[in-house]
Design a protein around this motif. Structure first.
Motif, PDB file in Angstrom:
ATOM      1  N   THR A  31      25.356  37.101  40.472  1.00  0.00           N
ATOM      2  CA  THR A  31      26.663  37.731  40.418  1.00  0.00           C
ATOM      3  C   THR A  31      27.546  37.039  39.393  1.00  0.00           C
ATOM      4  OG1 THR A  31      26.465  38.262  42.768  1.00  0.00           O
ATOM      5  CG2 THR A  31      28.649  38.466  41.796  1.00  0.00           C
ATOM      6  N   MET A  32      28.270  37.862  38.634  1.00  0.00           N
ATOM      7  CA  MET A  32      29.207  37.333  37.643  1.00  0.00           C
ATOM      8  C   MET A  32      30.579  37.936  37.854  1.00  0.00           C
ATOM      9  SD  MET A  32      26.767  37.139  34.248  1.00  0.00           S
ATOM     10  CE  MET A  32      27.956  36.134  33.312  1.00  0.00           C
ATOM     11  N   TYR A  33      31.577  37.241  37.355  1.00  0.00           N
ATOM     12  CA  TYR A  33      32.964  37.605  37.619  1.00  0.00           C
ATOM     13  C   TYR A  33      33.812  37.419  36.360  1.00  0.00           C
ATOM     14  CZ  TYR A  33      31.295  36.169  42.304  1.00  0.00           C
ATOM     15  OH  TYR A  33      30.571  36.001  43.459  1.00  0.00           O
ATOM     16  N   TRP A  34      34.908  38.121  36.337  1.00  0.00           N
ATOM     17  CA  TRP A  34      35.986  37.839  35.396  1.00  0.00           C
ATOM     18  C   TRP A  34      37.251  37.572  36.194  1.00  0.00           C
ATOM     19  CZ3 TRP A  34      35.894  36.330  30.612  1.00  0.00           C
ATOM     20  CH2 TRP A  34      34.796  36.652  29.806  1.00  0.00           C
ATOM     21  N   TYR A  35      37.917  36.454  35.832  1.00  0.00           N
ATOM     22  CA  TYR A  35      39.187  36.079  36.427  1.00  0.00           C
ATOM     23  C   TYR A  35      40.241  35.987  35.338  1.00  0.00           C
ATOM     24  CZ  TYR A  35      37.356  34.741  41.021  1.00  0.00           C
ATOM     25  OH  TYR A  35      36.804  34.754  42.273  1.00  0.00           O
ATOM     26  N   LYS A  36      41.479  36.254  35.722  1.00  0.00           N
ATOM     27  CA  LYS A  36      42.611  36.095  34.809  1.00  0.00           C
ATOM     28  C   LYS A  36      43.527  35.010  35.368  1.00  0.00           C
ATOM     29  CE  LYS A  36      46.553  38.648  32.866  1.00  0.00           C
ATOM     30  NZ  LYS A  36      47.244  39.970  32.787  1.00  0.00           N
ATOM     31  N   GLN A  37      43.906  34.051  34.516  1.00  0.00           N
ATOM     32  CA  GLN A  37      44.850  33.017  34.930  1.00  0.00           C
ATOM     33  C   GLN A  37      46.124  33.177  34.094  1.00  0.00           C
ATOM     34  OE1 GLN A  37      43.747  28.780  34.446  1.00  0.00           O
ATOM     35  NE2 GLN A  37      44.487  28.488  36.533  1.00  0.00           N
ATOM     36  N   ASP A  38      47.206  33.508  34.778  1.00  0.00           N
ATOM     37  CA  ASP A  38      48.432  33.784  34.056  1.00  0.00           C
ATOM     38  C   ASP A  38      49.211  32.492  33.772  1.00  0.00           C
ATOM     39  OD1 ASP A  38      49.934  35.158  37.068  1.00  0.00           O
ATOM     40  OD2 ASP A  38      49.695  33.076  36.439  1.00  0.00           O
ATOM     41  N   SER A  39      50.401  32.659  33.244  1.00  0.00           N
ATOM     42  CA  SER A  39      51.204  31.499  32.838  1.00  0.00           C
ATOM     43  C   SER A  39      51.611  30.634  34.020  1.00  0.00           C
ATOM     44  CB  SER A  39      52.452  31.960  32.082  1.00  0.00           C
ATOM     45  OG  SER A  39      53.207  32.838  32.886  1.00  0.00           O
ATOM     46  N   LYS A  40      51.612  31.205  35.211  1.00  0.00           N
ATOM     47  CA  LYS A  40      51.929  30.434  36.411  1.00  0.00           C
ATOM     48  C   LYS A  40      50.688  29.823  37.031  1.00  0.00           C
ATOM     49  CE  LYS A  40      56.082  33.039  37.541  1.00  0.00           C
ATOM     50  NZ  LYS A  40      56.802  33.842  38.561  1.00  0.00           N
ATOM     51  N   LYS A  41      49.584  29.935  36.348  1.00  0.00           N
ATOM     52  CA  LYS A  41      48.320  29.306  36.741  1.00  0.00           C
ATOM     53  C   LYS A  41      47.609  29.986  37.909  1.00  0.00           C
ATOM     54  CE  LYS A  41      48.871  26.255  33.563  1.00  0.00           C
ATOM     55  NZ  LYS A  41      48.105  26.388  32.292  1.00  0.00           N
ATOM     56  N   PHE A  42      48.099  31.152  38.350  1.00  0.00           N
ATOM     57  CA  PHE A  42      47.377  31.867  39.399  1.00  0.00           C
ATOM     58  C   PHE A  42      46.084  32.441  38.840  1.00  0.00           C
ATOM     59  CE2 PHE A  42      49.707  32.115  43.302  1.00  0.00           C
ATOM     60  CZ  PHE A  42      51.003  31.831  42.965  1.00  0.00           C
ATOM     61  N   PRO A  66      34.283  45.848  32.082  1.00  0.00           N
ATOM     62  CA  PRO A  66      33.185  44.889  31.966  1.00  0.00           C
ATOM     63  C   PRO A  66      31.927  45.609  31.511  1.00  0.00           C
ATOM     64  CG  PRO A  66      33.449  45.527  34.245  1.00  0.00           C
ATOM     65  CD  PRO A  66      34.476  46.300  33.469  1.00  0.00           C
ATOM     66  N   LYS A  67      31.130  44.904  30.740  1.00  0.00           N
ATOM     67  CA  LYS A  67      29.865  45.482  30.275  1.00  0.00           C
ATOM     68  C   LYS A  67      28.775  44.431  30.432  1.00  0.00           C
ATOM     69  CE  LYS A  67      32.165  48.528  26.963  1.00  0.00           C
ATOM     70  NZ  LYS A  67      32.244  49.623  27.953  1.00  0.00           N
ATOM     71  N   SER A  68      27.706  44.798  31.093  1.00  0.00           N
ATOM     72  CA  SER A  68      26.638  43.842  31.380  1.00  0.00           C
ATOM     73  C   SER A  68      25.328  44.322  30.794  1.00  0.00           C
ATOM     74  CB  SER A  68      26.495  43.652  32.893  1.00  0.00           C
ATOM     75  OG  SER A  68      25.470  42.726  33.188  1.00  0.00           O
ATOM     76  N   PRO A  69      24.920  43.783  29.649  1.00  0.00           N
ATOM     77  CA  PRO A  69      23.647  44.200  29.059  1.00  0.00           C
ATOM     78  C   PRO A  69      22.443  43.705  29.870  1.00  0.00           C
ATOM     79  CG  PRO A  69      24.659  42.450  27.768  1.00  0.00           C
ATOM     80  CD  PRO A  69      25.652  42.840  28.800  1.00  0.00           C
ATOM     81  N   ASP A  70      22.608  42.602  30.582  1.00  0.00           N
ATOM     82  CA  ASP A  70      21.545  42.081  31.447  1.00  0.00           C
ATOM     83  C   ASP A  70      22.168  41.128  32.454  1.00  0.00           C
ATOM     84  OD1 ASP A  70      20.809  40.349  28.528  1.00  0.00           O
ATOM     85  OD2 ASP A  70      21.619  39.339  30.289  1.00  0.00           O
ATOM     86  N   LYS A  71      21.343  40.586  33.334  1.00  0.00           N
ATOM     87  CA  LYS A  71      21.852  39.800  34.448  1.00  0.00           C
ATOM     88  C   LYS A  71      22.580  38.530  34.002  1.00  0.00           C
ATOM     89  CE  LYS A  71      19.314  37.398  37.605  1.00  0.00           C
ATOM     90  NZ  LYS A  71      18.334  37.141  38.685  1.00  0.00           N
ATOM     91  N   ALA A  72      22.255  38.046  32.816  1.00  0.00           N
ATOM     92  CA  ALA A  72      22.831  36.780  32.358  1.00  0.00           C
ATOM     93  C   ALA A  72      24.116  36.947  31.566  1.00  0.00           C
ATOM     94  CB  ALA A  72      21.809  36.020  31.515  1.00  0.00           C
ATOM     95  N   HIS A  73      24.509  38.171  31.321  1.00  0.00           N
ATOM     96  CA  HIS A  73      25.677  38.422  30.481  1.00  0.00           C
ATOM     97  C   HIS A  73      26.639  39.391  31.153  1.00  0.00           C
ATOM     98  CE1 HIS A  73      22.587  37.120  27.586  1.00  0.00           C
ATOM     99  NE2 HIS A  73      23.585  36.676  26.855  1.00  0.00           N
ATOM    100  N   LEU A  74      27.921  39.065  31.035  1.00  0.00           N
ATOM    101  CA  LEU A  74      28.966  39.990  31.463  1.00  0.00           C
ATOM    102  C   LEU A  74      30.120  39.863  30.481  1.00  0.00           C
ATOM    103  CD1 LEU A  74      29.856  42.103  33.563  1.00  0.00           C
ATOM    104  CD2 LEU A  74      31.075  40.259  34.749  1.00  0.00           C
ATOM    105  N   ASN A  75      30.233  40.865  29.623  1.00  0.00           N
ATOM    106  CA  ASN A  75      31.276  40.845  28.602  1.00  0.00           C
ATOM    107  C   ASN A  75      32.488  41.620  29.093  1.00  0.00           C
ATOM    108  OD1 ASN A  75      29.394  39.490  26.944  1.00  0.00           O
ATOM    109  ND2 ASN A  75      28.549  41.453  26.257  1.00  0.00           N
TER     110      ASN A  75
END
Lengths: 114, 111
Positions: A31-42, A66-75
């Protein structure tokens, strides 16, 4: 031998442009994820993805995809960038989509939209 | 809505003392609680995980407690060192619930 690597580290672009951030993990995680950390560090989750399922945080604008060409990549692709998109974006992975699996993070991409 | 608070945005302590960081939550039923360390310009790094039915977990100089009645976790660093200076994040996971991070506490250990 970096476990989770993302590129670029810094990204400066103008409003309205389309940009992508790449992420690769060599941990063999499911499993892969994308997180966003804003200016308040959340740190806020944007997406989680394994081979079977994409889970989208409903607050994320559909300009983000998100685009995942394979299990090791999540762009992460972002269309029509806005000033409010400026933040640090972190890619992460875990062994399974499991509650007790720790997250392994990349070192972030600092996106600045001017 | 789900809310996680960490006791203070910044905490300064003297080297050798014990640092205690607090994580409180509301409107959440976590199954697990995790602590991460984040250094400037880097991604968070996993430190410890504690389950809802565990009271305490230790790893070297680190100790975590978890009180589901108080809805609180305490994170202790004993014999603190300047190298322990970083931002520490708590994170909750629960059944059918999203993985949620707290805002972090920036710890400075002064020599």
């Amino acid at each position: 031998d970096t476990a989770v690597s993302q590129t670029p580290k810094y990204l400066v672009t103008q409003m309205g442009n389309d940009k992508s951030i790449k992420c690769e993990q060599n941990l063999g995680h499911d499993t892969m994820y994308w997180y966003k950390q804003d200016s308040k560090k959340f740190l806020k989750i944007m997406f989680s993805y394994n081979n079977k399922e994409l889970i989208i945080n409903e607050t994320v604008p559909n300009r983000f995809s998100p685009k995942s060409p394979d299990k090791a990549h999540l762009n992460l692709h972002i269309n029509s960038l806005e000033l409010g998109d400026s933040a640090v974006y972190f890619c992460a992975s875990s062994q399974m989509d499991s509650l007790n699996s720790p997250l392994h993070f990349g070192n972030g991409t600092r996106l600045t939209v001017t | 809505s789900q809310k996680i608070e960490q006791n203070s945005e910044a905490l300064n302590i003297q080297e050798g003392k014990t640092a205690t960081l607090t994580c409180n939550y509301t409107n959440y039923s976590p199954a697990y609680l995790q602590w991460y360390r984040q250094d400037p310009g880097r991604g968070p790094v996993f430190l410890l995980l504690i389950r809802e039915n565990e009271k305490e977990k230790r790893k070297e100089r680190l100790k975590v407690t978890f009180d589901t009645t108080l809805k609180q976790s305490l994170f202790h660093i004993t014999a603190s060192q300047p190298a322990d200076s970083a931002t520490y994040l708590c994170a909750l996971t629960g059944y059918g619930q999203n993985f949620v991070f707290g805002p972090g506490t920036r710890l400075s250990v002064l020599p």
